[in-house]
Design a protein around this motif. Structure first.
Motif, mmCIF file in Angstrom:
data_model
loop_
_atom_site.group_PDB
_atom_site.id
_atom_site.type_symbol
_atom_site.label_atom_id
_atom_site.label_comp_id
_atom_site.label_asym_id
_atom_site.label_seq_id
_atom_site.Cartn_x
_atom_site.Cartn_y
_atom_site.Cartn_z
ATOM 1 N N SER A 158 -6.962 17.051 -4.133
ATOM 2 C CA SER A 158 -8.060 17.688 -3.422
ATOM 3 C C SER A 158 -8.915 16.647 -2.723
ATOM 4 C CB SER A 158 -8.897 18.495 -4.414
ATOM 5 O OG SER A 158 -10.031 19.021 -3.778
ATOM 6 N N GLU A 159 -9.181 15.526 -3.437
ATOM 7 C CA GLU A 159 -9.976 14.458 -2.842
ATOM 8 C C GLU A 159 -9.242 13.840 -1.654
ATOM 9 O OE1 GLU A 159 -11.921 13.197 -7.127
ATOM 10 O OE2 GLU A 159 -10.833 11.720 -5.954
ATOM 11 N N SER A 160 -7.976 13.582 -1.833
ATOM 12 C CA SER A 160 -7.217 12.917 -0.776
ATOM 13 C C SER A 160 -7.004 13.830 0.425
ATOM 14 C CB SER A 160 -5.866 12.424 -1.300
ATOM 15 O OG SER A 160 -5.055 13.517 -1.661
ATOM 16 N N SER A 161 -7.090 15.168 0.207
ATOM 17 C CA SER A 161 -6.868 16.092 1.305
ATOM 18 C C SER A 161 -8.006 16.047 2.321
ATOM 19 C CB SER A 161 -6.681 17.511 0.783
ATOM 20 O OG SER A 161 -7.898 17.993 0.241
ATOM 21 N N ASP A 162 -9.110 15.399 1.962
ATOM 22 C CA ASP A 162 -10.237 15.287 2.878
ATOM 23 C C ASP A 162 -10.026 14.192 3.917
ATOM 24 O OD1 ASP A 162 -11.549 17.293 1.533
ATOM 25 O OD2 ASP A 162 -12.650 15.930 0.224
ATOM 26 N N VAL A 163 -8.995 13.385 3.736
ATOM 27 C CA VAL A 163 -8.758 12.278 4.656
ATOM 28 C C VAL A 163 -7.313 12.280 5.137
ATOM 29 C CG1 VAL A 163 -10.525 10.828 3.581
ATOM 30 C CG2 VAL A 163 -8.142 10.625 2.830
ATOM 31 N N ILE A 164 -7.116 11.668 6.288
ATOM 32 C CA ILE A 164 -5.773 11.425 6.818
ATOM 33 C C ILE A 164 -5.556 9.928 6.777
ATOM 34 C CG2 ILE A 164 -4.301 11.561 8.855
ATOM 35 C CD1 ILE A 164 -5.939 14.044 9.696
ATOM 36 N N LYS A 165 -4.620 9.512 5.937
ATOM 37 C CA LYS A 165 -4.373 8.077 5.766
ATOM 38 C C LYS A 165 -3.421 7.541 6.836
ATOM 39 C CE LYS A 165 -5.066 7.362 0.800
ATOM 40 N NZ LYS A 165 -4.417 6.815 -0.417
ATOM 41 N N ILE A 166 -3.886 6.558 7.572
ATOM 42 C CA ILE A 166 -3.081 5.884 8.583
ATOM 43 C C ILE A 166 -3.028 4.399 8.246
ATOM 44 C CG2 ILE A 166 -2.949 5.243 11.026
ATOM 45 C CD1 ILE A 166 -4.419 7.895 11.622
ATOM 46 N N GLY A 167 -1.834 3.850 8.233
ATOM 47 C CA GLY A 167 -1.674 2.442 7.905
ATOM 48 C C GLY A 167 -1.932 1.545 9.100
ATOM 49 N N ALA A 168 -2.361 0.317 8.828
ATOM 50 C CA ALA A 168 -2.515 -0.714 9.861
ATOM 51 C C ALA A 168 -1.817 -1.981 9.365
ATOM 52 C CB ALA A 168 -3.986 -0.991 10.150
ATOM 53 N N ASN A 169 -0.741 -2.349 10.034
ATOM 54 C CA ASN A 169 0.078 -3.500 9.666
ATOM 55 C C ASN A 169 -0.173 -4.576 10.715
ATOM 56 O OD1 ASN A 169 2.152 -5.317 9.073
ATOM 57 N ND2 ASN A 169 3.670 -3.722 8.677
ATOM 58 N N LEU A 170 -1.139 -5.472 10.431
ATOM 59 C CA LEU A 170 -1.661 -6.339 11.483
ATOM 60 C C LEU A 170 -1.665 -7.821 11.116
ATOM 61 C CD1 LEU A 170 -4.741 -4.137 12.423
ATOM 62 C CD2 LEU A 170 -2.555 -4.262 13.641
ATOM 63 N N GLU A 171 -1.665 -8.644 12.165
ATOM 64 C CA GLU A 171 -1.693 -10.103 12.023
ATOM 65 C C GLU A 171 -3.142 -10.571 11.881
ATOM 66 O OE1 GLU A 171 1.865 -8.831 14.470
ATOM 67 O OE2 GLU A 171 -0.206 -8.246 14.217
ATOM 68 N N LEU A 172 -3.672 -10.538 10.663
ATOM 69 C CA LEU A 172 -5.070 -10.882 10.434
ATOM 70 C C LEU A 172 -5.259 -12.332 10.034
ATOM 71 C CD1 LEU A 172 -6.133 -7.605 8.577
ATOM 72 C CD2 LEU A 172 -6.287 -8.140 11.018
ATOM 73 N N SER A 173 -4.166 -13.038 9.796
ATOM 74 C CA SER A 173 -4.192 -14.484 9.564
ATOM 75 C C SER A 173 -2.877 -15.051 10.105
ATOM 76 C CB SER A 173 -4.349 -14.804 8.068
ATOM 77 O OG SER A 173 -3.224 -14.353 7.328
ATOM 78 N N GLY A 174 -2.759 -16.357 10.122
ATOM 79 C CA GLY A 174 -1.522 -16.963 10.629
ATOM 80 C C GLY A 174 -1.612 -17.345 12.097
ATOM 81 N N ASN A 175 -0.434 -17.548 12.709
ATOM 82 C CA ASN A 175 -0.368 -18.135 14.049
ATOM 83 C C ASN A 175 -0.977 -17.290 15.157
ATOM 84 O OD1 ASN A 175 0.940 -20.388 13.073
ATOM 85 N ND2 ASN A 175 2.986 -19.589 13.480
ATOM 86 N N VAL A 176 -0.991 -15.976 15.002
ATOM 87 C CA VAL A 176 -1.527 -15.113 16.065
ATOM 88 C C VAL A 176 -2.622 -14.201 15.520
ATOM 89 C CG1 VAL A 176 0.508 -15.191 17.551
ATOM 90 C CG2 VAL A 176 0.411 -13.494 15.739
ATOM 91 N N ALA A 177 -3.468 -14.773 14.664
ATOM 92 C CA ALA A 177 -4.466 -13.974 13.948
ATOM 93 C C ALA A 177 -5.461 -13.288 14.875
ATOM 94 C CB ALA A 177 -5.217 -14.853 12.955
ATOM 95 N N THR A 178 -5.814 -13.891 16.010
ATOM 96 C CA THR A 178 -6.814 -13.236 16.862
ATOM 97 C C THR A 178 -6.264 -11.959 17.476
ATOM 98 O OG1 THR A 178 -6.303 -14.371 18.957
ATOM 99 C CG2 THR A 178 -7.813 -15.484 17.440
#
Length: 389
Positions: A28-48
């Protein structure tokens, strides 16, 4: 013994009911949100690239949630850092799908990282939509020629980007002799070089050299000296900003003062830090948008972004923002936030009003949109031209 058995069954049944009630409560709690993943380069060679992309994503999500969400639910972004690494990107995708149970994944920013998990997404039937993975193989399997059913993108692809730069060099800069220096370990760089070379030759130009480096290299003086001796009129470097910055800096130090250029992988504030503003003079890139464009949608986005992050939004921020708009449009039209319904709706995306363009997706799941050509002057990007698809 029978009495004990009954007590045991009763206790077991009670435990089951408690677990079931707990599970229902969580559902019921989780039904209040739509979960979308973000698979991103937040560190490393192309972090910006990943950091800017995330900023754009979160700006769009905050606006949508503040306006009431989508289908009566708020969007929740479940984000992980893939560390600019293919193996880590695949691991992140698996975690988002199997543990976090996201209904779609935004990412990655680079072609190589996105390609590392397209098969994982296809197998698990979860849609992926990349803001900036421009290599054609991302959405179309090169071995079979078939469109990857669950993979989409909101950016143009390398054949368009490479061809646009080739025509610009030939027709606007009026140059005929070119050297190419690419990262042969990055699908993005290899693809851009291929399409630039093909278009440049077709237009009557001459490729004096087609040289390689790897993603680990830092010293480019040897290959640059080789290129210098061939006397090219232009050098095409379709790489990412960390190494491009070193290449431009070292080229200028060697007395190579001819124009240079590349693609959207150059677009990072760090490029100027690494290369130096003076070294970047007389360089050109193809990109997704320019914050200098007079379009009211662009200027409104720039204003909102500056208010939130106190910095100028680069192209990765803009495509991150647009990707959320396209995905939310699909969820609304799907009528429910399930991977299968979202995938089907993404296939028919048409005329979504974004910052970078009015976005439609073609039969290969690629965005039909134009690009801009920018020139660096004293460390600042200046707007040169818009190229229609």
């Amino acid at each position: 013994m029978r009495k004990g058995f009954v007590r045991g069954v009763a206790a077991g049944l009670l435990s089951f009911l408690l677990l079931f009630a707990s599970a229902c409560g969580n559902k019921s709690e989780s039904s209040d949100v739509i979960k979308i993943g973000a698979n991103l380069e937040l560190s490393g060679n192309v972090a910006t690239l990943g950091q800017s992309g995330l900023n754009g994503i979160m700006l769009a999500v905050d606006e949508i949630n503040n306006a009431g969400g989508v289908l009566g639910k708020k969007i929740e972004i479940v984000k992980y850092d893939n560390k600019s690494d293919n193996t880590e990107a695949a691991s992140v995708a698996t975690r988002l799908i199997t543990q976090d149970k996201v209904v779609a994944i935004i990412g990655s920013m680079t072609s190589g990282n996105t390609l590392s998990y397209v098969n994982i997404a296809e197998t698990n039937k979860v849609p992926v939509i990349s803001p900036s993975a421009t290599n054609p193989d991302v959405t179309v399997d090169p071995k079979t020629g078939k469109v990857r059913e669950y993979i989409f993108r909101t950016c143009f692809i390398d054949p368009f980007q490479g061809t646009a730069m080739a025509k610009f060099v030939l027709n606007e800069l009026k140059l005929k002799k070119v050297a190419v220096l690419k990262d042969n370990t990055a699908p993005y760089s290899v693809g851009l070089a291929k399409f630039f070379v093909e278009a440049f030759k077709a237009g009557g130009g001459e490729i004096l050299a087609d040289e390689n480096y790897t993603s680990q290299d830092q010293d480019f003086r040897s290959v640059l000296t080789k290129i210098k001796n061939l006397k090219p009129e232009f050098i095409y470097v379709p790489g990412y900003y960390e190494q491009v910055g070193q290449i431009v800096k070292q080229a200028r130090e060697l007395g190579i003062n001819v124009p240079m250029g590349g693609g959207d992988g150059w677009d990072s504030p760090k490029l100027v830090e690494i290369a130096g503003a003076a070294a970047l003079n007389n360089t050109f890139i193809t990109n997704h948008y320019s914050s200098l464009m007079p379009d009211p949608k662009v200027q409104d986005f720039v204003k909102k972004y500056k208010e939130k992050y106190s910095s100028e939004p680069d192209a990765m921020a803009a495509v991150g923002y647009d990707t959320v708009l396209v995905l939310v449009d699909a969820i609304k039209r799907a009528g429910e936030a399930t991977p299968e319904k979202i995938k089907e709706a993404l296939k028919t995306t048409k005329n979504v009003e974004g910052v970078t363009a009015k976005i439609s997706l073609d039969e290969n799941h690629n965005a039909v949109k134009g690009l801009v050509i920018l020139e660096y002057k004293d460390g600042k990007q200046t707007y040169k031209a818009y190229v229609n698809p």
